[in-house]
Design an enzyme around this catalytic site. Sequence first.
Site, mmCIF file in Angstrom:
data_model
loop_
_atom_site.group_PDB
_atom_site.id
_atom_site.type_symbol
_atom_site.label_atom_id
_atom_site.label_comp_id
_atom_site.label_asym_id
_atom_site.label_seq_id
_atom_site.Cartn_x
_atom_site.Cartn_y
_atom_site.Cartn_z
ATOM 1 N N GLU A 165 -12.329 -45.802 -34.303
ATOM 2 C CA GLU A 165 -13.757 -45.869 -34.556
ATOM 3 C C GLU A 165 -14.300 -46.561 -33.067
ATOM 4 O O GLU A 165 -15.341 -47.088 -33.380
ATOM 5 C CB GLU A 165 -14.354 -46.094 -35.664
ATOM 6 N N GLU A 243 -10.600 -39.327 -41.620
ATOM 7 C CA GLU A 243 -11.019 -39.923 -42.746
ATOM 8 C C GLU A 243 -11.912 -39.056 -43.559
ATOM 9 O O GLU A 243 -13.141 -38.836 -42.993
ATOM 10 C CB GLU A 243 -11.719 -41.305 -42.211
#
Length: 590
Positions: A165, A243
Amino acid sequence: MFETGYISMKLEVKGDKLYLDGNIFTLKSGAVHYFRIHPSQWRDRLMKLKECGLNTVETYIAWNLFEPRQNEFSSRGIADFEKFIDIAAELGLYAIVRPGPYICAEWEMGGLPSWLLNIDGIKLRHYNEKFMRYAGRYLNRVIDMLKPRFSTAGGNIIAIQAENEFGGLNEPDDEYLNAIYDIYIAAGVDILIFTSDGVWNEKHLAWGSIERALACANFGSDPENAFAKVEELRPGTPKVCMELWNGWFDQWGAPHHTREPREVIDVVKTILDAGGHFNLYMFCGGTNFGFMNGSNGNGVFEPCITSYDYGAPLDESGRITPQYTMLKKLLTGSEEVSFRQDAPKAYGGVRGFRRFGMLQNSDKLGRRFKNTKRMCMEECGQLYGYILYEADISGMSGIVDIGEPRDRAMIYADGVLIGEYERGREYTLVEVSGAEKIQILIENMGRVNYGPWIFDKKGLIQNLKIGECEVDFYDITCYDTENIPDEMTESGNDGMPAVYRADFIVNGAADTYLLPCGFTKGVAFVNGFNLGRYWNIGPQQTLYVPAGVLKEGVNRLEISDLYGCENPEAEFVSEPVTDRPVSGNRRIFE
């Protein structure tokens, strides 16, 4: 030599599809973090993942567990990621590994080791010579351990993530991401490399990905919109949600998060119907044992609680939830399970605590030294827990100024608590006058794990000032609360921080939950194992106790509390207590 019975194979991207060993492959994965589950329970959680209809387990690797101190490496016990992956292989599960170097995960400092904060000129998560040197060394060492387990070598690891991320940092650095990728290739990574980023901000996906790696999306709902953003950035590539947020995490003092299971199952079905792939984050959330919870720091400092239950298909104790049953029905057509569900056990109340004052036993509980300037926790070589600063302030008076609290300071003048400063919360400045000695006990509540505040030193970050006078000489105690000594001096209840100790009997070790109903804030240990933090402001009121830390017969409970406890009492109960008030020494059930 590592052996699984797998043959050499490779996960590949061909157009908008994934192929494994030349055959179209659908990734149906669930996240299980080895470091959030007691090793005695790894096989149980992975077996239940497979039975649910998933074909892959995903896990991070936590650098700060692997190298907690510079040049001191450990992969034993709860840090043994090799054994975790091997168990998955034995069960016929593929694995996805995300070694970072940064992992976020609501984990202490996003998985980065705190000793990095002592390196002058370092810039974390950027193309910076010093950070790249240490991150590269870590990655090379971990990759060497993983390579025999790659699917191309006959193992079960089919994909690996570069960084994590990165777009969410809001500081684009393609040179850094490409350098991480190059480290992987130079170290011999010949399996699929990917990146993943949230899609709530359109720039994050672009800033966090590179053309050489598969770009994956992270989201919890609206998969059509999320995948449309990936398609816009990387046309014609597979639709992968790395995710799929099927729940959420909690912070102290905030309500407990919940989510309807049907919402999650509908998102999974939509992804599969579109020919996409998913990794449930989380399949089993587990626990932030010890001091390993992270803190949100994207504008407001918000420490996470000990439980990482996450509202996942398996709860914190590994029991199936309605989300598990619905997911298994979707993926396998059946709700039936082949395993027995053992419920946690209630062992009853614990009383008869002996009390050992933390300040009175500083020489036994901690490492003490004198210093002519303030030092933060990292400069003292301390990883987690509490640090005490003591100074002579004779003749000084005025406001007690410590700068920004990092993170929670309890201030004593001549042995009397006169105030508390807490980062991220409003507090009243305290004045001192006529005192001879000041003591400031500071708690590291969890280093920031996400956002620009990740360079997060703890303790005193500036010299203490009393009015206009600056204190320049300190007695410093670093409390090593991971190892509580057997021999200490008992003390009475004086409202000061203390360690409370009592024994309890176990007949038939099973999972249980500790309710520290007579206590306020601190950490608890069973047989020397740090269960994590408790705090009566909630939402979490109990601490999960894995069966693996208990033993038949006499067991020891130790509770390190920051406040005096007039009638110390605890209880081992069979169910977690969340969002229910605790009053005095008794639970209140509506």
